[in-house]
Scaffold this active site. Structure first.
Site, short mmCIF file in Angstrom:
data_model
loop_
_atom_site.label_atom_id
_atom_site.label_comp_id
_atom_site.label_asym_id
_atom_site.label_seq_id
_atom_site.Cartn_x
_atom_site.Cartn_y
_atom_site.Cartn_z
N GLY A 104 7.15 21.99 13.12
CA GLY A 104 7.54 21.60 14.47
C GLY A 104 9.01 21.75 14.75
O GLY A 104 9.42 21.76 15.93
N ARG A 105 9.84 21.86 13.71
CA ARG A 105 11.27 22.09 13.93
C ARG A 105 11.85 22.96 12.82
O ARG A 105 13.01 22.84 12.46
CB ARG A 105 12.03 20.77 14.03
CG ARG A 105 11.84 19.80 12.88
CD ARG A 105 12.77 18.61 13.04
NE ARG A 105 12.55 17.59 12.03
CZ ARG A 105 13.35 16.56 11.84
NH1 ARG A 105 14.45 16.44 12.56
NH2 ARG A 105 13.08 15.65 10.92
N LYS A 150 15.23 23.70 8.97
CA LYS A 150 14.93 22.41 9.59
C LYS A 150 15.93 22.23 10.74
O LYS A 150 17.13 22.34 10.53
CB LYS A 150 15.08 21.28 8.58
CG LYS A 150 14.63 19.91 9.09
CD LYS A 150 14.67 18.87 7.97
CE LYS A 150 14.13 17.53 8.43
NZ LYS A 150 14.14 16.52 7.32
N ASP A 173 12.03 17.77 20.14
CA ASP A 173 13.05 18.73 20.56
C ASP A 173 13.31 19.82 19.52
O ASP A 173 14.08 20.74 19.76
CB ASP A 173 14.36 18.01 20.92
CG ASP A 173 14.96 17.22 19.76
OD1 ASP A 173 14.56 17.43 18.59
OD2 ASP A 173 15.84 16.37 20.03
N GLY A 174 12.68 19.71 18.33
CA GLY A 174 12.84 20.75 17.32
C GLY A 174 14.20 20.76 16.65
O GLY A 174 14.54 21.71 15.95
N ARG A 225 17.02 25.78 3.78
CA ARG A 225 16.66 25.41 2.41
C ARG A 225 16.26 26.66 1.63
O ARG A 225 15.63 27.56 2.17
CB ARG A 225 15.46 24.47 2.39
CG ARG A 225 15.58 23.18 3.17
CD ARG A 225 14.23 22.46 3.08
NE ARG A 225 14.28 21.15 3.71
CZ ARG A 225 13.45 20.75 4.66
NH1 ARG A 225 12.52 21.56 5.12
NH2 ARG A 225 13.55 19.52 5.15
N ARG A 278 2.00 24.23 1.54
CA ARG A 278 1.81 22.81 1.28
C ARG A 278 0.34 22.50 1.00
O ARG A 278 -0.56 23.31 1.32
CB ARG A 278 2.28 22.01 2.50
CG ARG A 278 3.68 22.38 2.98
CD ARG A 278 3.93 21.89 4.39
NE ARG A 278 5.22 22.38 4.90
CZ ARG A 278 6.22 21.61 5.30
NH1 ARG A 278 6.10 20.30 5.29
NH2 ARG A 278 7.34 22.14 5.74
N ASP A 331 1.38 16.72 3.71
CA ASP A 331 2.13 17.85 4.24
C ASP A 331 3.54 17.91 3.65
O ASP A 331 4.27 18.87 3.90
CB ASP A 331 2.20 17.80 5.77
CG ASP A 331 2.85 16.52 6.28
OD1 ASP A 331 2.31 15.44 6.00
OD2 ASP A 331 3.89 16.60 6.97
N ASP A 360 12.08 18.27 1.93
CA ASP A 360 12.01 17.55 3.19
C ASP A 360 12.43 16.09 3.02
O ASP A 360 11.60 15.17 3.04
CB ASP A 360 10.60 17.62 3.80
CG ASP A 360 10.64 17.31 5.30
OD1 ASP A 360 11.75 17.20 5.86
OD2 ASP A 360 9.57 17.17 5.90
#
EC number: 2.7.7.-
Length: 478
Positions: A99-100, A121, A133-134, A187, A194, A263, A273
């Site tokens: 999503g971002r 990210k 908003d990502g 990264r 995943r 996830d 993450d």
């Protein structure tokens, strides 16, 4: 020798090898990165860049690729937002996905030849942003840079923070004083596939796609399994072993992930993450990292249980391509493997050579009892610092000697004599002459951020990263 490939300086170690697109459109969505009002380079990991042949980039070129996301030569022509599902605090969510972030490039590592991903990210909205908003706060990026540096130094398999660029937007967040500054993080990791990637296909009962994913993972991440008869079960066993090793390393590092959802676990056994992570100040099995984890589901002492539960969900997905019995057998291997890995990780952290399995397990149990006896007075990291390479004279001559006089420590010290030091010459490093070891506790992270937020003073961050790097070199943990 440095060459130019389509106008970009790269070394012969730059070996682009994009394969993720081979999975097909069912697994990802091509996306465009956000057009940020500013791209100000705040951190670049030149050691990581050298491992994939990108260290020769100028800052301008670096920012173009990792802030504006100009494609790298002979790599993915467009970023790909991966599709996946997942259990979040054990509640299934079929609305997830990148999503971002997105997968930006893939390449081979210079040492060992592993296939690595560059993922992002905070790089903008995707079809899976769910109204978000990502973006990534600058504080979140700084926290991840610190987390990955410390975990790598402690020998924990982890993604590496490759780049952090401030992007000039004002973000509103409920868990930070707002408006707050924005950033985009890149990264470098072994895989962005995943457990939730499998879960999405299983949710839609797409056995063919689950099989395709198994074949892809084996081909590029577990090639040693290419000849396996039951490929799903063979992959399950391999992922169980990697997950057990990762969990053991977390536990000896005193690391609390915070959000161990399916996830947030990948198939190569790396942590990644980093949201509300913490490092233990002292031994506390009930310590949680996320303020919203009110039930303590992902508390420090429950991490092995949580990882096993997540592995069970992966195993359920693989029943679409493999019989249940060998998958259950692979899952049941987690406990024994974890106990062996925990003993090995503990010896590694203490700078000791391996021994007989029974003696290792007994020593590991005695060590954790001794740490527990120390209570809040004995901080986690100083214990490992004091007893590195099993040097009792050094430990008992230090400032914490009185903490090591109890009954549990008597048993620890007795069993310690059964293990030889591993590379004791490491103790000659100036790091071990310091009065205190490097730690990464919450208050220090907050102080580092305060200097950035209030005065745009990055000196404390750079000093901390340099100190962690010095500790990494001194520890020499594999």
């Amino acid at each position: 020798m440095i060459a130019h490939l389509k106008g970009m300086p790269v070394s012969p170690d730059y070996r682009p090898e994009p394969h993720v697109q081979e999975l097909g459109a069912e697994f990802f969505d091509p996306v465009a990165p956000a057009d940020f009002p500013m791209t100000l380079l705040r951190f670049r990991n030149d050691r990581a860049a050298a491992s994939v042949g990108l260290e020769a980039l100028s800052d301008e070129e670096w920012t173009a690729h990792f802030g504006r996301f100009r494609p790298l030569p002979d790599n993915l022509p467009q970023p790909l937002a991966m599709r996946y599902h997942g259990h979040q605090f054990r509640v299934y969510n079929p609305e997830l996905g990148d999503g971002r972030g997105f997968t930006f490039a893939q390449m081979r590592e210079d040492q060992g030849g592993r296939l690595l991903d560059l993922g992002t990210k905070g790089s903008g909205q995707t079809p899976w942003s769910r109204g978000g908003d990502g973006r990534l706060t600058l504080k979140g990026g700084v926290r991840e840079v610190l987390a990955t540096a410390m975990l790598e130094a402690l020998g924990v398999p982890s993604s590496r923070s490759f780049s952090l660029i401030e992007t000039g937007e004002q973000l509103m967040r409920g868990d930070e004083p707002s408006p707050t500054r924005s950033s985009v993080l890149v990264r470098l990791s072994h895989s962005n596939i995943r457990f939730g990637t499998f879960q999405r296909q299983a949710y839609f009962q797409k056995g063919e796609q689950v099989g395709q994913l198994v074949d892809h993972v084996i081909a590029y991440y577990y090639p040693e399994l290419a000849g396996a008869g039951d490929r799903g079960a063979a992959l399950m066993a391999a992922v169980v072993a990697r997950a057990a090793r990762l969990t053991a390393r977390w536990m000896t590092a005193g690391f609390v992930h915070g959000v161990l959802n399916t996830d947030n676990m990948n198939i190569t056994g790396e942590s990644f993450d980093y949201g509300p992570y913490r490092f233990l100040p002292y031994n506390d099995p009930n310590f949680t990292a996320a303020y919203f984890d009110t039930a303590g589901l992902y508390a420090f002492g429950r991490q092995p249980e949580s990882v096993f539960w997540n592995l069970q969900q992966l195993g359920g997905c693989l029943t679409l391509v493999s019989p249940s019995e060998p998958l259950i057998e692979a899952l049941n291997g987690f406990g024994p493997i974890y106990r062996r890995e925990l003993a090995g990780a503990l010896l590694n952290r203490l700078g000791l050579l391996r021994g007989e399995e029974e003696a290792e397990v007994a020593f590991a149990n005695a060590t954790f009892r001794a740490i527990a006896e120390g209570g809040q007075a004995l901080r986690w990291e100083p214990f490992f610092f004091d007893w590195f390479c099993g040097d009792e004279v050094r430990a008992m001559g230090g400032s914490r000697a009185s903490l090591y006089e109890g009954e549990a420590f008597a048993e620890f010290r007795r069993l310690l004599k059964g293990f030889a030091p591993d590379r004791p010459e490491r103790l000659a490093n100036a790091y071990f002459a310091e009065p205190e070891p490097q730690e990464l506790l919450y208050d220090e992270i907050e102080a580092i951020w305060a200097g950035i937020a209030e005065r745009d003073d990055w000196s404390a961050l750079h000093a901390k990263l340099a100190a962690i790097e010095a500790a990494r070199t001194a520890w020499g943990l594999g």
